[in-house]
Write an enzyme that holds these catalytic residues in place. Sequence first.
Site, mmCIF file in Angstrom:
data_model
loop_
_atom_site.group_PDB
_atom_site.id
_atom_site.type_symbol
_atom_site.label_atom_id
_atom_site.label_comp_id
_atom_site.label_asym_id
_atom_site.label_seq_id
_atom_site.Cartn_x
_atom_site.Cartn_y
_atom_site.Cartn_z
ATOM 1 N N THR A 17 0.896 -1.156 0.000
ATOM 2 C CA THR A 17 0.000 0.000 0.000
ATOM 3 C C THR A 17 0.933 1.204 0.000
ATOM 4 O OG1 THR A 17 -1.669 -1.239 1.227
ATOM 5 C CG2 THR A 17 -1.749 1.133 1.537
ATOM 6 N N THR A 59 -4.038 1.942 -2.344
ATOM 7 C CA THR A 59 -3.474 0.593 -2.439
ATOM 8 C C THR A 59 -4.022 -0.226 -3.602
ATOM 9 O OG1 THR A 59 -3.046 -1.393 -1.101
ATOM 10 C CG2 THR A 59 -5.239 -0.464 -0.938
ATOM 11 N N SER A 87 -11.004 -2.449 5.277
ATOM 12 C CA SER A 87 -9.597 -2.075 5.122
ATOM 13 C C SER A 87 -8.978 -1.770 6.478
ATOM 14 C CB SER A 87 -9.523 -0.833 4.230
ATOM 15 O OG SER A 87 -8.224 -0.302 4.226
HETATM 16 N N1 GLY Z 1 -5.468 -3.810 1.395
HETATM 17 C C1 GLY Z 1 -5.018 -3.476 2.673
HETATM 18 C C2 GLY Z 1 -6.013 -2.731 3.460
HETATM 19 O O1 GLY Z 1 -6.837 -2.046 2.898
HETATM 20 O O2 GLY Z 1 -6.011 -2.827 4.659
#
Ligand code: GLY
Length: 563
Positions: free
Chosen positions: A375, A393, A446
């Site tokens: 990310t 991300t 997330s």
């Molecule tokens: N894809 C990692 C998050 O959004 O936590």
Amino acid sequence: MRPLAKGLLILIISAGTSFSQISVLKPAFGTHGMVSTSDSIATAVGVQILKEGGNAVDAAVAVGFTLAVTYPQAGNLGGGGYYIIHLKDGKNYAIDARETAPAAASRNMYLDAAGNVIPGKSLIGGLSVGVPGNVDGLLTAEKRFGKLPIEKVMEPAIELAQKGFIVDGRLQEVFHHAEKELKRFHSTMKYFSRNGEIYRQGERLVQKDLANVLLKIEKGGRDGFYKGEIAEMIAKEDQATGGVITVKDVEGYHAVVKEPLMVTYHGYEVMSMPPSSSGGVCLAEMLNILEHFDLRKYGYGASQTLHYEIEAMRHAFADRDKYLGDLSFVSVPMKRLLSKAYADTIAREIDPFSATPSIDIYPELIHPPHEGTHTTHYSIIDNEGNAVSVTTTLNSYFGSMVVVNGGGFFLNNEMDDFSAKPGTPNQFGAIGAEANSIQPGKRMLSSMTPTMVLKDGKPFLILGSPGGTTIINAVLEVILNVIDFHMPLARAEMAPRIHHQWVPDVVYYEPGALVYDVKQSLISRGYRLVPREAIGEVQTILVTPSGYEGVADPRGPGDAEGY
Ligand code: GLY
């Protein structure tokens, strides 16, 4: 289109060629503005936009589009993100540009006939892809809060895609790491290899198709991406690689402007992302719990401090996994989770000396784990006090590994952030529950935690991080280091971190985080300790009476620059 300012181009080219694989801590200072990102080219672009009269939002949008070109492992057009924005008039906003599940997604889409999760299916290839949100996030931010014309803001990214940039050691390293998976997809190799070999350090990466997509966005706004040719390309590539995204899914995507989540902590206001991210709720719950303990008295790194931090982390992550999901689909007891009274109850139940076994909290949800991530985060402030904190991300490095043929950009693998089977861990070991099960149109939970700490209503600390579930704790620890331990910013960033996420019931620690007797003390309290590499990569800006301090976390390739 006007060429990039000469100075900027020189800076960009040299940044590409001389970038060191060994990060150094480079605190920056400025009185007019500050930009801290994971990529020195993007940082240079952000500063240039500020210097040319843009506000922090213009700079953030320019950085976002630039990262989609120069930081393909996580910067993106094919992913999602969150924006926390503070305007000089005192108003605050959050933009939720998280991906959504396509209409054909279903609760059990990653399970075999026996009801078990099929390994890799939610991680690589078309079926792992959520409907991309970040472009609408960027355009919403610019339209609502920016002041420069979009052509000006997108110009650096377009030029970098057209003329190329030099692949640095870091990008080579991540390309190398993902090589086997990248090679599985024809269009990915078409764009990111030369003569069958993935690009290497020192080679120039020109992305003509990506430049054309950016030009379509610049000319057509959201319709340039979410309708017509690009939408069709996304659906075609996704379906060709096993996915179910349709043109209608892409056309129907909308970023949502929300109220940021607010919590007070020792007289500061901490503003972060509400669901669909768990980041803000967890951060708020941890801060509310920790407010009960005099951490300053025990000091940074002391076993008593760490004990309370770990217990706060454990409880917040347990609630994350049990309750949190997309508020448009599930009812979450937000008021309770965010209340001081709830934190008070938890704080009173924490044994001052012994670890609470995670199995004692929601035992019905617990199963074993695994992991891997990427990310990117950037923090920006301008000379008027407008400030932006953005985390964006593709999920893993290069997301699904699938590049859109004709578009040249990676598609995310964000579907793995759903609970493929409630109670079974995703790549971060987060287990999730029914609240985060898959439903068409739903946003997957997330951990991204773009955050701003306000003092008297004005930005004091602007920060965020990549790192999956470790994001939330990395952000927490930098806040504690500044507010509780009164560390200078550089020290607050460098200070080794720990991570606990309820499940697995272990304390991860960076080298140097635990001195010998602290280790012994934690072990005797019942903690299991596991060393690991970097926890987070926090991009931080501190507002001081004399100006802006910026620090890009030395754990990553980032760069902070002020002027
Ligand atoms: N894809 C990692 C998050 O959004 O936590």
